[in-house]
Write a protein that holds these residues in place. Structure first.
Motif, PDB file in Angstrom:
ATOM      1  N   LEU A  78       0.824  -1.213   0.000  1.00 51.89           N
ATOM      2  CA  LEU A  78       0.000   0.000   0.000  1.00 51.89           C
ATOM      3  C   LEU A  78       0.860   1.266   0.000  1.00 51.89           C
ATOM      4  O   LEU A  78       0.505   2.271  -0.635  1.00 51.89           O
ATOM      5  CB  LEU A  78      -0.944   0.003   1.202  1.00 51.89           C
ATOM      6  CG  LEU A  78      -2.027  -1.074   1.202  1.00 51.89           C
ATOM      7  CD1 LEU A  78      -2.885  -0.967   2.450  1.00 51.89           C
ATOM      8  CD2 LEU A  78      -2.890  -0.982  -0.050  1.00 51.89           C
ATOM      9  N   ASN A  79       1.997   1.208   0.689  1.00 47.11           N
ATOM     10  CA  ASN A  79       2.907   2.357   0.670  1.00 47.11           C
ATOM     11  C   ASN A  79       3.455   2.607  -0.727  1.00 47.11           C
ATOM     12  O   ASN A  79       3.654   3.765  -1.142  1.00 47.11           O
ATOM     13  CB  ASN A  79       4.064   2.141   1.651  1.00 47.11           C
ATOM     14  CG  ASN A  79       3.668   2.374   3.092  1.00 47.11           C
ATOM     15  OD1 ASN A  79       2.665   3.051   3.358  1.00 47.11           O
ATOM     16  ND2 ASN A  79       4.422   1.824   4.024  1.00 47.11           N
ATOM     17  N   LYS A  80       3.711   1.537  -1.472  1.00 46.08           N
ATOM     18  CA  LYS A  80       4.186   1.705  -2.856  1.00 46.08           C
ATOM     19  C   LYS A  80       3.125   2.367  -3.720  1.00 46.08           C
ATOM     20  O   LYS A  80       3.425   3.214  -4.556  1.00 46.08           O
ATOM     21  CB  LYS A  80       4.580   0.340  -3.446  1.00 46.08           C
ATOM     22  CG  LYS A  80       5.866  -0.221  -2.858  1.00 46.08           C
ATOM     23  CD  LYS A  80       6.163  -1.607  -3.410  1.00 46.08           C
ATOM     24  CE  LYS A  80       7.447  -2.165  -2.800  1.00 46.08           C
ATOM     25  NZ  LYS A  80       7.721  -3.546  -3.238  1.00 46.08           N
ATOM     26  N   LEU A  81       1.863   1.982  -3.510  1.00 42.03           N
ATOM     27  CA  LEU A  81       0.776   2.611  -4.273  1.00 42.03           C
ATOM     28  C   LEU A  81       0.553   4.060  -3.857  1.00 42.03           C
ATOM     29  O   LEU A  81       0.050   4.867  -4.636  1.00 42.03           O
ATOM     30  CB  LEU A  81      -0.528   1.822  -4.081  1.00 42.03           C
ATOM     31  CG  LEU A  81      -0.581   0.410  -4.654  1.00 42.03           C
ATOM     32  CD1 LEU A  81      -1.982  -0.169  -4.488  1.00 42.03           C
ATOM     33  CD2 LEU A  81      -0.172   0.382  -6.122  1.00 42.03           C
ATOM     34  N   SER A  82       0.935   4.373  -2.639  1.00 40.28           N
ATOM     35  CA  SER A  82       0.769   5.748  -2.146  1.00 40.28           C
ATOM     36  C   SER A  82       1.929   6.653  -2.552  1.00 40.28           C
ATOM     37  O   SER A  82       1.832   7.884  -2.451  1.00 40.28           O
ATOM     38  CB  SER A  82       0.658   5.752  -0.617  1.00 40.28           C
ATOM     39  OG  SER A  82      -0.466   5.034  -0.194  1.00 40.28           O
ATOM     40  N   ASN A  83       3.021   6.052  -2.978  1.00 39.98           N
ATOM     41  CA  ASN A  83       4.227   6.829  -3.301  1.00 39.98           C
ATOM     42  C   ASN A  83       4.814   6.391  -4.648  1.00 39.98           C
ATOM     43  O   ASN A  83       5.998   6.093  -4.761  1.00 39.98           O
ATOM     44  CB  ASN A  83       5.276   6.647  -2.203  1.00 39.98           C
ATOM     45  CG  ASN A  83       4.804   7.160  -0.860  1.00 39.98           C
ATOM     46  OD1 ASN A  83       4.826   8.358  -0.602  1.00 39.98           O
ATOM     47  ND2 ASN A  83       4.362   6.257   0.001  1.00 39.98           N
ATOM     48  N   THR A  84       3.962   6.368  -5.674  1.00 44.10           N
ATOM     49  CA  THR A  84       4.436   5.937  -6.992  1.00 44.10           C
ATOM     50  C   THR A  84       5.446   6.941  -7.556  1.00 44.10           C
ATOM     51  O   THR A  84       5.418   8.123  -7.229  1.00 44.10           O
ATOM     52  CB  THR A  84       3.263   5.799  -7.977  1.00 44.10           C
ATOM     53  OG1 THR A  84       2.657   7.078  -8.165  1.00 44.10           O
ATOM     54  CG2 THR A  84       2.245   4.788  -7.479  1.00 44.10           C
ATOM     55  N   LEU A  85       6.314   6.434  -8.404  1.00 41.11           N
ATOM     56  CA  LEU A  85       7.301   7.293  -9.055  1.00 41.11           C
ATOM     57  C   LEU A  85       6.624   8.095 -10.163  1.00 41.11           C
ATOM     58  O   LEU A  85       5.743   7.576 -10.850  1.00 41.11           O
ATOM     59  CB  LEU A  85       8.417   6.435  -9.664  1.00 41.11           C
ATOM     60  CG  LEU A  85       9.181   5.522  -8.707  1.00 41.11           C
ATOM     61  CD1 LEU A  85      10.017   4.509  -9.488  1.00 41.11           C
ATOM     62  CD2 LEU A  85      10.064   6.346  -7.786  1.00 41.11           C
ATOM     63  N   PRO A  86       7.021   9.352 -10.375  1.00 48.80           N
ATOM     64  CA  PRO A  86       6.469  10.099 -11.505  1.00 48.80           C
ATOM     65  C   PRO A  86       7.076   9.608 -12.816  1.00 48.80           C
ATOM     66  O   PRO A  86       8.256   9.243 -12.871  1.00 48.80           O
ATOM     67  CB  PRO A  86       6.874  11.546 -11.215  1.00 48.80           C
ATOM     68  CG  PRO A  86       8.065  11.447 -10.318  1.00 48.80           C
ATOM     69  CD  PRO A  86       7.933  10.168  -9.551  1.00 48.80           C
ATOM     70  N   ALA A  87       6.276   9.601 -13.862  1.00 49.18           N
ATOM     71  CA  ALA A  87       6.727   9.059 -15.145  1.00 49.18           C
ATOM     72  C   ALA A  87       7.950   9.780 -15.697  1.00 49.18           C
ATOM     73  O   ALA A  87       8.786   9.171 -16.364  1.00 49.18           O
ATOM     74  CB  ALA A  87       5.587   9.113 -16.154  1.00 49.18           C
ATOM     75  N   ASP A  88       8.077  11.061 -15.393  1.00 51.59           N
ATOM     76  CA  ASP A  88       9.216  11.814 -15.946  1.00 51.59           C
ATOM     77  C   ASP A  88      10.532  11.526 -15.220  1.00 51.59           C
ATOM     78  O   ASP A  88      11.582  12.055 -15.590  1.00 51.59           O
ATOM     79  CB  ASP A  88       8.939  13.314 -15.982  1.00 51.59           C
ATOM     80  CG  ASP A  88       8.736  13.930 -14.604  1.00 51.59           C
ATOM     81  OD1 ASP A  88       8.912  13.219 -13.584  1.00 51.59           O
ATOM     82  OD2 ASP A  88       8.408  15.130 -14.537  1.00 51.59           O
ATOM     83  N   SER A  89      10.485  10.662 -14.196  1.00 48.63           N
ATOM     84  CA  SER A  89      11.713  10.333 -13.448  1.00 48.63           C
ATOM     85  C   SER A  89      12.289   8.976 -13.851  1.00 48.63           C
ATOM     86  O   SER A  89      13.331   8.563 -13.332  1.00 48.63           O
ATOM     87  CB  SER A  89      11.418  10.316 -11.943  1.00 48.63           C
ATOM     88  OG  SER A  89      10.648   9.168 -11.588  1.00 48.63           O
ATOM     89  N   ILE A  90      11.621   8.283 -14.756  1.00 47.84           N
ATOM     90  CA  ILE A  90      11.970   6.896 -15.070  1.00 47.84           C
ATOM     91  C   ILE A  90      13.067   6.804 -16.131  1.00 47.84           C
ATOM     92  O   ILE A  90      13.009   7.482 -17.166  1.00 47.84           O
ATOM     93  CB  ILE A  90      10.718   6.132 -15.558  1.00 47.84           C
ATOM     94  CG1 ILE A  90       9.659   6.068 -14.456  1.00 47.84           C
ATOM     95  CG2 ILE A  90      11.082   4.735 -16.041  1.00 47.84           C
ATOM     96  CD1 ILE A  90      10.098   5.377 -13.189  1.00 47.84           C
ATOM     97  N   ASN A  91      14.047   5.931 -15.862  1.00 52.18           N
ATOM     98  CA  ASN A  91      15.050   5.587 -16.868  1.00 52.18           C
ATOM     99  C   ASN A  91      14.640   4.244 -17.480  1.00 52.18           C
ATOM    100  O   ASN A  91      14.758   3.204 -16.831  1.00 52.18           O
ATOM    101  CB  ASN A  91      16.437   5.473 -16.247  1.00 52.18           C
ATOM    102  CG  ASN A  91      17.505   5.098 -17.263  1.00 52.18           C
ATOM    103  OD1 ASN A  91      17.214   4.836 -18.425  1.00 52.18           O
ATOM    104  ND2 ASN A  91      18.761   5.071 -16.836  1.00 52.18           N
ATOM    105  N   PRO A  92      14.155   4.246 -18.727  1.00 50.06           N
ATOM    106  CA  PRO A  92      13.657   3.008 -19.344  1.00 50.06           C
ATOM    107  C   PRO A  92      14.700   1.889 -19.407  1.00 50.06           C
ATOM    108  O   PRO A  92      14.343   0.712 -19.435  1.00 50.06           O
ATOM    109  CB  PRO A  92      13.256   3.450 -20.757  1.00 50.06           C
ATOM    110  CG  PRO A  92      13.088   4.930 -20.676  1.00 50.06           C
ATOM    111  CD  PRO A  92      14.047   5.395 -19.639  1.00 50.06           C
ATOM    112  N   ASN A  93      15.974   2.253 -19.415  1.00 53.09           N
ATOM    113  CA  ASN A  93      17.028   1.247 -19.519  1.00 53.09           C
ATOM    114  C   ASN A  93      17.093   0.319 -18.310  1.00 53.09           C
ATOM    115  O   ASN A  93      17.734  -0.737 -18.359  1.00 53.09           O
ATOM    116  CB  ASN A  93      18.388   1.914 -19.713  1.00 53.09           C
ATOM    117  CG  ASN A  93      18.466   2.677 -21.015  1.00 53.09           C
ATOM    118  OD1 ASN A  93      17.875   2.269 -22.016  1.00 53.09           O
ATOM    119  ND2 ASN A  93      19.179   3.790 -21.017  1.00 53.09           N
TER     120      ASN A  93
END
Length: 228
Positions: A78-93
């Motif tokens: 539940l904490n992971k669902l409450s603190n998801t990463l923003p899409a603009d912070s993701i490194n696809p690699n």
């Protein structure tokens, strides 16, 4: 081993209806359970990051399995669902696959999100897997490949059917019907019986028809990753 990216919505309310929406819990849970069992780590991401609301209808007793309750009472999950990463912070690699979970909320924040599109394009270009279930398939509508063509063009996919949307009484509420839009974008849309487990794999793209299909999508993704 590269991680798997699980994408969820930030939309908590139908813009045109006095009714709550959000992530359909089981679509995240049943995918995550299979992926974790296979030894992969999952990162949770949403268009804006932070909290993902849960569709209250997905928490009704007739929708909740023992596995759903196990995750729903797990504080770490539940904490992971409450603190998801923003899409603009993701490194696809960092990721071997991306999976878009559904729930009606995604109809308002997945299809046009360029960050999510770019992540999936890069994962696919790197030889990874792009997957989605139910309404989550709308995230695939505008993803392009290296040639600038739509990724789903001439590709076999499935997703929430028009008849399933009509059955839940929301066909006039959603901004478009997932089935119709997939066809309009040039995909080869296929489907099974309403509410049955149904998945399709084509060209490293795995899609599931409805909430019942999340675990089966995960199984297909794992098979694909093992074969690459």
């Amino acid at each position: 081993m590269k991680k798997i990216l699980l994408v969820v919505t930030n939309t908590s309310k139908y813009p045109n209806l006095e009714r709550a929406t959000g992530l359909w819990l089981g679509e995240a849970v049943h995918f995550a359970a299979e992926i974790e069992k296979a030894g992969y780590e999952i990162d949770y991401v949403s268009p804006k990051g932070g909290y993902t609301p849960l569709d209250p209808h997905s928490l009704q007793p007739d929708q909740m399995t023992e596995l759903d309750w196990e995750y729903y009472t797990n504080t770490n999950f539940l904490n992971k669902l409450s603190n998801t990463l923003p899409a603009d912070s993701i490194n696809p690699n960092d990721y071997a696959a991306i999976y878009y979970a559904g729930g009606h909320g995604v109809m308002w924040d997945f299809a046009e999100d360029e960050n999510l599109q770019n992540i999936a394009s890069a994962i696919y270009a790197n030889g990874g897997v792009v997957s989605a279930v139910c309404h989550g398939v709308v995230a695939l509508l505008n993803i392009k490949n290296d040639d600038g063509e739509l990724l789903i063009k001439d590709t076999k996919v499935t997703g929430f059917t028009n008849t399933e949307e009509i059955a839940v009484g929301l066909d006039k509420v959603v901004p478009f019907l997932a089935e119709d839009e997939l066809v309009r974008k040039g995909a080869n849309y296929v489907k099974g019986d309403d509410w049955s487990v149904f998945t399709v794999t084509d060209n490293r793209i795995v899609t599931g028809q409805n909430p019942a299909s999340g675990g089966a999508v995960a199984e297909d993704v794992i098979k694909l990753l093992k074969s690459l």
